[in-house]
Scaffold this motif. Structure first.
Motif, PDB file in Angstrom:
ATOM      1  N   PRO A 144       0.832  -1.167  -0.031  1.00 23.73           N
ATOM      2  CA  PRO A 144       0.226  -0.086   0.092  1.00 23.73           C
ATOM      3  C   PRO A 144       0.931   1.147  -0.006  1.00 23.73           C
ATOM      4  O   PRO A 144       0.439   2.182  -0.664  1.00 23.73           O
ATOM      5  CB  PRO A 144      -0.965  -0.214   1.273  1.00 23.73           C
ATOM      6  CG  PRO A 144      -0.041  -1.077   2.190  1.00 23.73           C
ATOM      7  CD  PRO A 144       0.479  -1.872   1.386  1.00 23.73           C
ATOM      8  N   ASP A 145       1.947   1.195   0.741  1.00 20.81           N
ATOM      9  CA  ASP A 145       2.763   2.554   0.671  1.00 20.81           C
ATOM     10  C   ASP A 145       3.386   2.995  -0.625  1.00 20.81           C
ATOM     11  O   ASP A 145       3.812   3.799  -0.792  1.00 20.81           O
ATOM     12  CB  ASP A 145       3.739   2.215   1.633  1.00 20.81           C
ATOM     13  CG  ASP A 145       3.273   2.173   3.185  1.00 20.81           C
ATOM     14  OD1 ASP A 145       2.139   2.717   3.378  1.00 20.81           O
ATOM     15  OD2 ASP A 145       4.052   1.558   3.987  1.00 20.81           O
ATOM     16  N   ALA A 146       3.334   2.006  -1.539  1.00 15.92           N
ATOM     17  CA  ALA A 146       3.864   2.219  -2.722  1.00 15.92           C
ATOM     18  C   ALA A 146       2.795   2.836  -3.806  1.00 15.92           C
ATOM     19  O   ALA A 146       3.165   3.037  -5.012  1.00 15.92           O
ATOM     20  CB  ALA A 146       4.442   1.096  -3.442  1.00 15.92           C
ATOM     21  N   LEU A 147       1.567   3.111  -3.384  1.00 13.21           N
ATOM     22  CA  LEU A 147       0.611   3.464  -4.219  1.00 13.21           C
ATOM     23  C   LEU A 147       0.490   5.129  -3.639  1.00 13.21           C
ATOM     24  O   LEU A 147       0.658   5.379  -2.584  1.00 13.21           O
ATOM     25  CB  LEU A 147      -0.730   2.766  -3.909  1.00 13.21           C
ATOM     26  CG  LEU A 147      -0.598   1.503  -4.247  1.00 13.21           C
ATOM     27  CD1 LEU A 147      -2.117   0.588  -4.003  1.00 13.21           C
ATOM     28  CD2 LEU A 147      -0.408   1.184  -5.779  1.00 13.21           C
ATOM     29  N   PRO A 148      -0.019   5.662  -4.842  1.00 12.24           N
ATOM     30  CA  PRO A 148      -0.321   7.478  -4.428  1.00 12.24           C
ATOM     31  C   PRO A 148      -1.552   7.087  -3.283  1.00 12.24           C
ATOM     32  O   PRO A 148      -2.420   6.239  -3.188  1.00 12.24           O
ATOM     33  CB  PRO A 148      -0.777   7.754  -5.693  1.00 12.24           C
ATOM     34  CG  PRO A 148      -0.227   6.975  -6.700  1.00 12.24           C
ATOM     35  CD  PRO A 148      -0.127   5.544  -6.279  1.00 12.24           C
ATOM     36  N   ARG A 149      -1.414   8.155  -2.314  1.00 13.30           N
ATOM     37  CA  ARG A 149      -2.306   8.142  -1.279  1.00 13.30           C
ATOM     38  C   ARG A 149      -3.635   8.040  -1.665  1.00 13.30           C
ATOM     39  O   ARG A 149      -4.708   7.308  -1.091  1.00 13.30           O
ATOM     40  CB  ARG A 149      -2.183   9.154  -0.313  1.00 13.30           C
ATOM     41  CG  ARG A 149      -2.892   9.098   0.987  1.00 13.30           C
ATOM     42  CD  ARG A 149      -2.649  10.351   1.856  1.00 13.30           C
ATOM     43  NE  ARG A 149      -3.553  10.051   3.112  1.00 13.30           N
ATOM     44  CZ  ARG A 149      -4.552  10.367   3.328  1.00 13.30           C
ATOM     45  NH1 ARG A 149      -5.328  11.226   2.489  1.00 13.30           N
ATOM     46  NH2 ARG A 149      -5.271  10.460   4.594  1.00 13.30           N
ATOM     47  N   ASP A 150      -4.421   8.979  -2.547  1.00 13.66           N
ATOM     48  CA  ASP A 150      -5.738   8.950  -3.102  1.00 13.66           C
ATOM     49  C   ASP A 150      -6.059   7.532  -3.695  1.00 13.66           C
ATOM     50  O   ASP A 150      -7.390   7.170  -3.320  1.00 13.66           O
ATOM     51  CB  ASP A 150      -5.919   9.935  -4.030  1.00 13.66           C
ATOM     52  CG  ASP A 150      -5.203  10.164  -5.256  1.00 13.66           C
ATOM     53  OD1 ASP A 150      -3.970   9.423  -5.176  1.00 13.66           O
ATOM     54  OD2 ASP A 150      -5.638  10.273  -6.222  1.00 13.66           O
ATOM     55  N   LEU A 151      -5.116   7.029  -4.436  1.00 11.33           N
ATOM     56  CA  LEU A 151      -5.688   5.550  -5.099  1.00 11.33           C
ATOM     57  C   LEU A 151      -5.676   4.704  -3.925  1.00 11.33           C
ATOM     58  O   LEU A 151      -6.434   3.619  -4.142  1.00 11.33           O
ATOM     59  CB  LEU A 151      -4.494   5.223  -6.279  1.00 11.33           C
ATOM     60  CG  LEU A 151      -4.599   6.169  -7.401  1.00 11.33           C
ATOM     61  CD1 LEU A 151      -3.674   5.451  -8.455  1.00 11.33           C
ATOM     62  CD2 LEU A 151      -5.964   6.088  -8.104  1.00 11.33           C
ATOM     63  N   ARG A 152      -4.799   4.871  -2.976  1.00  7.65           N
ATOM     64  CA  ARG A 152      -4.599   3.723  -2.039  1.00  7.65           C
ATOM     65  C   ARG A 152      -5.834   3.653  -1.094  1.00  7.65           C
ATOM     66  O   ARG A 152      -6.479   2.720  -0.788  1.00  7.65           O
ATOM     67  CB  ARG A 152      -3.553   3.990  -1.057  1.00  7.65           C
ATOM     68  CG  ARG A 152      -3.494   3.060   0.132  1.00  7.65           C
ATOM     69  CD  ARG A 152      -2.133   3.110   1.065  1.00  7.65           C
ATOM     70  NE  ARG A 152      -1.964   4.683   1.477  1.00  7.65           N
ATOM     71  CZ  ARG A 152      -2.575   5.119   2.475  1.00  7.65           C
ATOM     72  NH1 ARG A 152      -3.519   4.545   3.146  1.00  7.65           N
ATOM     73  NH2 ARG A 152      -2.273   6.166   2.971  1.00  7.65           N
ATOM     74  N   LEU A 153      -6.407   4.850  -0.902  1.00  7.62           N
ATOM     75  CA  LEU A 153      -7.692   5.125  -0.193  1.00  7.62           C
ATOM     76  C   LEU A 153      -8.851   4.450  -0.693  1.00  7.62           C
ATOM     77  O   LEU A 153      -9.793   3.738  -0.137  1.00  7.62           O
ATOM     78  CB  LEU A 153      -7.964   6.384   0.194  1.00  7.62           C
ATOM     79  CG  LEU A 153      -6.844   6.993   1.355  1.00  7.62           C
ATOM     80  CD1 LEU A 153      -7.377   8.466   1.738  1.00  7.62           C
ATOM     81  CD2 LEU A 153      -7.039   6.362   2.562  1.00  7.62           C
ATOM     82  N   ARG A 154      -8.962   4.736  -2.272  1.00  2.00           N
ATOM     83  CA  ARG A 154      -9.952   3.967  -2.978  1.00  2.00           C
ATOM     84  C   ARG A 154      -9.735   2.520  -3.051  1.00  2.00           C
ATOM     85  O   ARG A 154     -10.745   1.899  -2.973  1.00  2.00           O
ATOM     86  CB  ARG A 154      -9.913   4.927  -4.531  1.00  2.00           C
ATOM     87  CG  ARG A 154     -10.168   6.171  -4.223  1.00  2.00           C
ATOM     88  CD  ARG A 154      -9.974   7.010  -5.705  1.00  2.00           C
ATOM     89  NE  ARG A 154     -10.964   6.582  -6.697  1.00  2.00           N
ATOM     90  CZ  ARG A 154     -10.670   7.021  -7.828  1.00  2.00           C
ATOM     91  NH1 ARG A 154      -9.830   7.777  -8.279  1.00  2.00           N
ATOM     92  NH2 ARG A 154     -11.671   6.508  -8.817  1.00  2.00           N
ATOM     93  N   ILE A 155      -8.612   2.113  -3.207  1.00  2.00           N
ATOM     94  CA  ILE A 155      -8.537   0.671  -3.128  1.00  2.00           C
ATOM     95  C   ILE A 155      -8.561  -0.162  -1.653  1.00  2.00           C
ATOM     96  O   ILE A 155      -9.450  -1.012  -1.927  1.00  2.00           O
ATOM     97  CB  ILE A 155      -7.115   0.148  -3.624  1.00  2.00           C
ATOM     98  CG1 ILE A 155      -6.750   0.749  -5.216  1.00  2.00           C
ATOM     99  CG2 ILE A 155      -6.753  -1.283  -3.587  1.00  2.00           C
ATOM    100  CD1 ILE A 155      -5.401   0.885  -5.679  1.00  2.00           C
ATOM    101  N   GLU A 156      -8.502   0.617  -0.811  1.00  2.00           N
ATOM    102  CA  GLU A 156      -8.918  -0.056   0.625  1.00  2.00           C
ATOM    103  C   GLU A 156     -10.447   0.111   0.659  1.00  2.00           C
ATOM    104  O   GLU A 156     -10.676  -0.967   1.260  1.00  2.00           O
ATOM    105  CB  GLU A 156      -8.260   0.991   1.632  1.00  2.00           C
ATOM    106  CG  GLU A 156      -6.669   0.651   1.820  1.00  2.00           C
ATOM    107  CD  GLU A 156      -6.178   1.812   2.817  1.00  2.00           C
ATOM    108  OE1 GLU A 156      -6.953   2.949   3.048  1.00  2.00           O
ATOM    109  OE2 GLU A 156      -4.984   1.631   3.192  1.00  2.00           O
ATOM    110  N   ALA A 157     -11.279   0.993  -0.033  1.00  4.84           N
ATOM    111  CA  ALA A 157     -12.373   1.230   0.085  1.00  4.84           C
ATOM    112  C   ALA A 157     -13.038   0.000  -0.556  1.00  4.84           C
ATOM    113  O   ALA A 157     -14.066  -0.785  -0.099  1.00  4.84           O
ATOM    114  CB  ALA A 157     -13.102   2.452  -0.172  1.00  4.84           C
ATOM    115  N   LEU A 158     -12.375  -0.479  -1.802  1.00  8.71           N
ATOM    116  CA  LEU A 158     -12.947  -1.792  -2.551  1.00  8.71           C
ATOM    117  C   LEU A 158     -12.541  -2.950  -2.041  1.00  8.71           C
ATOM    118  O   LEU A 158     -13.431  -3.785  -2.126  1.00  8.71           O
ATOM    119  CB  LEU A 158     -12.197  -1.491  -3.966  1.00  8.71           C
ATOM    120  CG  LEU A 158     -12.364  -2.662  -5.048  1.00  8.71           C
ATOM    121  CD1 LEU A 158     -13.826  -2.843  -5.400  1.00  8.71           C
ATOM    122  CD2 LEU A 158     -11.477  -2.533  -5.996  1.00  8.71           C
ATOM    123  N   CYS A 159     -11.444  -2.918  -1.265  1.00  8.76           N
ATOM    124  CA  CYS A 159     -10.985  -4.147  -0.709  1.00  8.76           C
ATOM    125  C   CYS A 159     -11.968  -4.599   0.389  1.00  8.76           C
ATOM    126  O   CYS A 159     -12.332  -5.581   0.586  1.00  8.76           O
ATOM    127  CB  CYS A 159      -9.579  -4.373  -0.394  1.00  8.76           C
ATOM    128  SG  CYS A 159      -8.218  -4.277  -1.436  1.00  8.76           S
TER     129      CYS A 159
END
Length: 267
Positions: A144-159
């Motif tokens: 997760p730390d390798a992703l841009p923060r905004d994308l990481r938050l959206r992917i966390e929501a998807l997961c």
């Protein structure tokens, strides 16, 4: 004597008479070697060739065409040389049947015996028996730390939604793991799978990757067979992983590929 020549001599008992580069992955060197006994072999050089050799052997053991491993030592993998032809209807039909056969080989759990990598992008494969948890923890949020923060938050929501969007326990099929057309070698004898990144998972993962940069023709789909309802939505979820890999390896030009799938999934 060069290191490669010494390796070929020790594994195959012949010396390299000539070499020319082949189109291969972006992350390794691939050459067609002519040996002084008349044979031609393919040499691939990279840090994970022993793991790739094991994957190629697993594919062949499944009854699916893949290059024969002739030897591996250090960072060198030697394989049979195959004659490549253009992809026609017969080739696509052969690929559909080969992929269906590959996916018929299953495991009790998702993952693989060892981790792998695409260059700097690690691919953790520690086994799990919960498929949505595997896709979230071993793929979309593996780093997760390798992703841009905004994308990481959206992917966390998807997961958080994956248990409702993905089947909990689809058959843990043997996957190629990086199945785009550049990793299929069409020949007069059919379609060979090359450059694998194998693990066991939902068979739709390979299909999603194959559709990422194009649409296989009807001959492929007719040969592979029917898909389960809901495949189109799951395909977007499964395409997120290679899209994220491309973003990390090759830069912001692939951000749109990631965002398009997140938007289609409503996150």
């Amino acid at each position: 004597m060069s290191g490669l020549n010494q390796t070929v001599l020790s594994l195959l008992g012949a010396e390299v008479a000539g070499a020319r580069p082949l189109h291969g992955g972006d992350l390794s060197e691939v050459q067609l070697l002519s040996l002084n006994d008349g044979r031609r072999v393919v040499a691939k050089t990279g840090p994970l060739v022993a793991a790739e050799a094991a994957m190629l052997r697993a594919i062949r053991a499944a009854g699916v065409p893949a290059p024969e491993v002739l030897g591996v030592a250090g960072h060198v993998l030697l394989m049979e040389a195959l004659e490549e032809t253009a992809a026609g209807p017969a080739g696509w039909q052969a690929l559909g049947g080969a992929l269906r056969q590959l996916h018929s080989v299953t495991s009790p759990q998702y993952g693989w015996a060892e981790d792998y990598a695409f260059g700097a992008v690690a691919i953790p494969n520690a086994p799990l028996q919960d498929w949505p948890a595997f896709w979230a923890g071993r793929r979309l949020l593996a780093a997760p730390d390798a992703l841009p923060r905004d994308l990481r938050l959206r992917i966390e929501a998807l997961c958080k939604r994956l248990p409702d969007l993905l089947p909990a326990a689809p058959p843990a099929a043997l996957l190629h793991g990086d199945l785009w057309t550049g990793n299929v070698l069409f020949s007069g004898a059919g379609a060979y799978l090359i450059d694998p990144a194998c693990y066991h998972g939902h068979g739709e993962v390979d299909l999603a990757m194959l559709h990422l940069f194009g649409t296989p023709p009807a001959a492929f789909h007719d040969s592979y067979g029917a898909l389960e309802p809901g495949y189109d939505e799951r395909r977007r979820i499964y395409q997120l992983w290679p899209a994220l890999v491309h973003l990390r390896l090759f830069g912001a030009g692939y951000r749109g590929m990631v965002e398009a799938r997140l938007e289609a999934l409503g996150v």
